[in-house]
Write a protein that holds these residues in place. Structure first.
Motif, PDB file in Angstrom:
ATOM      1  N   ILE A 115       0.836  -1.205   0.000  1.00  0.00           N
ATOM      2  CA  ILE A 115       0.000   0.000   0.000  1.00  0.00           C
ATOM      3  C   ILE A 115       0.870   1.254   0.000  1.00  0.00           C
ATOM      4  O   ILE A 115       0.618   2.199  -0.757  1.00  0.00           O
ATOM      5  CB  ILE A 115      -0.968  -0.015   1.205  1.00  0.00           C
ATOM      6  N   LYS A 116       1.904   1.255   0.816  1.00  0.00           N
ATOM      7  CA  LYS A 116       2.778   2.434   0.896  1.00  0.00           C
ATOM      8  C   LYS A 116       3.519   2.664  -0.425  1.00  0.00           C
ATOM      9  O   LYS A 116       3.594   3.790  -0.921  1.00  0.00           O
ATOM     10  CB  LYS A 116       3.772   2.275   2.038  1.00  0.00           C
ATOM     11  N   LEU A 117       4.072   1.597  -1.002  1.00  0.00           N
ATOM     12  CA  LEU A 117       4.788   1.733  -2.275  1.00  0.00           C
ATOM     13  C   LEU A 117       3.844   2.143  -3.401  1.00  0.00           C
ATOM     14  O   LEU A 117       4.217   2.926  -4.280  1.00  0.00           O
ATOM     15  CB  LEU A 117       5.510   0.435  -2.622  1.00  0.00           C
ATOM     16  N   ASN A 118       2.618   1.643  -3.374  1.00  0.00           N
ATOM     17  CA  ASN A 118       1.634   2.042  -4.372  1.00  0.00           C
ATOM     18  C   ASN A 118       1.321   3.535  -4.240  1.00  0.00           C
ATOM     19  O   ASN A 118       1.254   4.248  -5.238  1.00  0.00           O
ATOM     20  CB  ASN A 118       0.357   1.218  -4.232  1.00  0.00           C
ATOM     21  N   THR A 119       1.181   4.007  -3.015  1.00  0.00           N
ATOM     22  CA  THR A 119       0.909   5.424  -2.776  1.00  0.00           C
ATOM     23  C   THR A 119       2.068   6.294  -3.237  1.00  0.00           C
ATOM     24  O   THR A 119       1.860   7.348  -3.829  1.00  0.00           O
ATOM     25  CB  THR A 119       0.640   5.661  -1.271  1.00  0.00           C
ATOM     26  N   LEU A 120       3.292   5.843  -2.994  1.00  0.00           N
ATOM     27  CA  LEU A 120       4.471   6.634  -3.348  1.00  0.00           C
ATOM     28  C   LEU A 120       4.795   6.626  -4.836  1.00  0.00           C
ATOM     29  O   LEU A 120       5.215   7.643  -5.386  1.00  0.00           O
ATOM     30  CB  LEU A 120       5.697   6.121  -2.586  1.00  0.00           C
ATOM     31  N   TYR A 121       4.633   5.476  -5.502  1.00  0.00           N
ATOM     32  CA  TYR A 121       5.156   5.334  -6.857  1.00  0.00           C
ATOM     33  C   TYR A 121       4.116   5.119  -7.955  1.00  0.00           C
ATOM     34  O   TYR A 121       4.194   5.744  -9.000  1.00  0.00           O
ATOM     35  CB  TYR A 121       6.189   4.200  -6.900  1.00  0.00           C
ATOM     36  N   THR A 122       3.193   4.192  -7.788  1.00  0.00           N
ATOM     37  CA  THR A 122       2.310   3.867  -8.910  1.00  0.00           C
ATOM     38  C   THR A 122       0.967   4.586  -8.851  1.00  0.00           C
ATOM     39  O   THR A 122       0.356   4.800  -9.889  1.00  0.00           O
ATOM     40  CB  THR A 122       2.068   2.348  -9.021  1.00  0.00           C
ATOM     41  N   LYS A 123       0.487   4.877  -7.655  1.00  0.00           N
ATOM     42  CA  LYS A 123      -0.770   5.615  -7.462  1.00  0.00           C
ATOM     43  C   LYS A 123      -1.932   5.001  -8.253  1.00  0.00           C
ATOM     44  O   LYS A 123      -2.711   5.686  -8.880  1.00  0.00           O
ATOM     45  CB  LYS A 123      -0.579   7.087  -7.820  1.00  0.00           C
ATOM     46  N   ARG A 124      -2.014   3.692  -8.203  1.00  0.00           N
ATOM     47  CA  ARG A 124      -3.079   2.960  -8.877  1.00  0.00           C
ATOM     48  C   ARG A 124      -4.120   2.518  -7.872  1.00  0.00           C
ATOM     49  O   ARG A 124      -3.870   2.490  -6.676  1.00  0.00           O
ATOM     50  CB  ARG A 124      -2.497   1.717  -9.568  1.00  0.00           C
ATOM     51  N   ASP A 125      -5.246   2.110  -8.371  1.00  0.00           N
ATOM     52  CA  ASP A 125      -6.300   1.592  -7.513  1.00  0.00           C
ATOM     53  C   ASP A 125      -6.137   0.077  -7.402  1.00  0.00           C
ATOM     54  O   ASP A 125      -6.519  -0.658  -8.311  1.00  0.00           O
ATOM     55  CB  ASP A 125      -7.670   1.951  -8.088  1.00  0.00           C
ATOM     56  N   ILE A 126      -5.514  -0.363  -6.327  1.00  0.00           N
ATOM     57  CA  ILE A 126      -5.349  -1.794  -6.073  1.00  0.00           C
ATOM     58  C   ILE A 126      -6.396  -2.207  -5.052  1.00  0.00           C
ATOM     59  O   ILE A 126      -6.489  -1.601  -3.981  1.00  0.00           O
ATOM     60  CB  ILE A 126      -3.939  -2.120  -5.539  1.00  0.00           C
TER      61      ILE A 126
END
Length: 171
Positions: A115-126
């Protein structure tokens, strides 16, 4: 021990490829080798999720990436059942990858890192389903690296409350 393992794995496997190891958990396997599920970030800000095989050759520790996925391709992470203490979860890419961590706490630590890496780098809806949101939400309790201990402490607190309620006589 885990910080030494992380340092060794990063030095021998991830740094030579230009990656920074962010998080890893040991997962259960029926094979003799040990396996880890790792998240790493490449210099150009691409996030990888890797299945790493760990084995020994003589006295030397060796690591090999057995499988790799991109965080940008992760569609869903399913904790199987938020109401039970289980270490199983699925990651859905084009195919579903079934994983069993060694503990429920490590499963939640891994999901928090995703979740943290998604927020920082990809900003996708997982989609993150079948997890207790109070253990994965980014807040004051998870701002330190002691997240696993805090998860365990919360579980013990809830269990002791349930025990007290069960032992108290009803009027």
């Amino acid at each position: 021990m885990s910080s030494l393992l992380k340092e060794d794995m990063e030095k021998k496997l991830f740094k030579p490829k230009g990656h920074t190891l962010y998080e890893f958990i040991e997962i259960k396997s029926e094979l003799k080798e040990r396996f880890y599920l790792c998240t790493s970030v490449v210099k150009r800000k691409e996030v990888h999720i890797s299945l790493v095989k760990h084995y020994k050759v003589c006295l030397d520790e060796k690591y090999e990436i057995a499988e790799r996925w991109f965080l940008k391709d992760l569609e869903c992470i399913d904790g199987k059942d938020a109401d039970t203490d289980n270490a199983h979860f699925d990651m859905k890419f084009e195919e579903v990858c079934n994983v069993e961590a060694y503990s429920c706490a490590s499963k939640y630590a891994f999901v928090r890192s995703i979740i943290k890496l998604n927020t920082l780098y990809t900003k996708r809806d997982i989609k993150v389903i079948n997890f207790d949101s109070s253990y994965i939400e980014d807040g004051v309790m998870w701002s330190s690296n002691n997240g696993d201990c805090l998860v365990l402490m919360r579980i013990c607190f809830y269990a002791s409350n349930l025990l007290c309620l069960a032992l108290c006589p009803l009027p």
